[in-house]
Write an enzyme that holds these catalytic residues in place. Sequence first.
Site, mmCIF file in Angstrom:
data_model
loop_
_atom_site.group_PDB
_atom_site.id
_atom_site.type_symbol
_atom_site.label_atom_id
_atom_site.label_comp_id
_atom_site.label_asym_id
_atom_site.label_seq_id
_atom_site.Cartn_x
_atom_site.Cartn_y
_atom_site.Cartn_z
ATOM 1 N N CYS A 114 3.595 -6.193 -0.229
ATOM 2 C CA CYS A 114 3.108 -5.904 1.125
ATOM 3 C C CYS A 114 3.362 -7.072 2.070
ATOM 4 C CB CYS A 114 1.616 -5.581 1.041
ATOM 5 S SG CYS A 114 0.760 -5.504 2.619
ATOM 6 N N CYS A 163 0.315 -8.219 4.126
ATOM 7 C CA CYS A 163 -0.649 -8.925 3.258
ATOM 8 C C CYS A 163 -0.287 -10.405 3.174
ATOM 9 C CB CYS A 163 -0.643 -8.328 1.854
ATOM 10 S SG CYS A 163 -1.143 -6.609 1.780
#
Length: 177
Positions: free
Chosen positions: A100, A103
């Site tokens: 991600c 993230c």
Amino acid sequence: MSSLQMAHRLLIRRIWTLSTKDIRCLPTSTATIASSSFSTSLQSAQSRVFFLSPSRSLPRSLPHTFSRTVSFNVQDHEDFTERVINNELPVLIDFHAQWCGPCKILGPRLEKAVAKQKGRVAMAKVDIDDHTDLAIEYGVSAVPTVIAMRGGDVVDHFVGIKDDDELDSFVSKVIGQ
């Protein structure tokens, strides 16, 4: 490399990193050792041991750095229960994934916001690929998701990226400021 050579190299590194001001702050016997020749043959074994002794404290002018863990990775469900649910501090749980991109942006920002609180809040990192059961249990359907818990109860959450000011505000709200 012999232990004597390693001790000699350590001594040289310590002397090399000391500034002139730092040497002036050392006790006279140590300052004499530090300013003398680097040759081990010119120093008695006792004075070398004295300078290298771990019981010697650093001069006040040298910075002391303390390693304080701002965040921790959750290892399993038992670890989560112990370090998050049973924690006396409020805890921010960062549900993330290695793949991600957002993230990877949010994680360091969140750690920085938590570090500003100087121990008034903890941060747990949960990789959803490794701990799918926790992600399902807490209703995580997208990453990054940050859930705030206090006393084992969910008190707030958000999904996605926030800027630094929003993160600081979120963390402050969680700890009750």
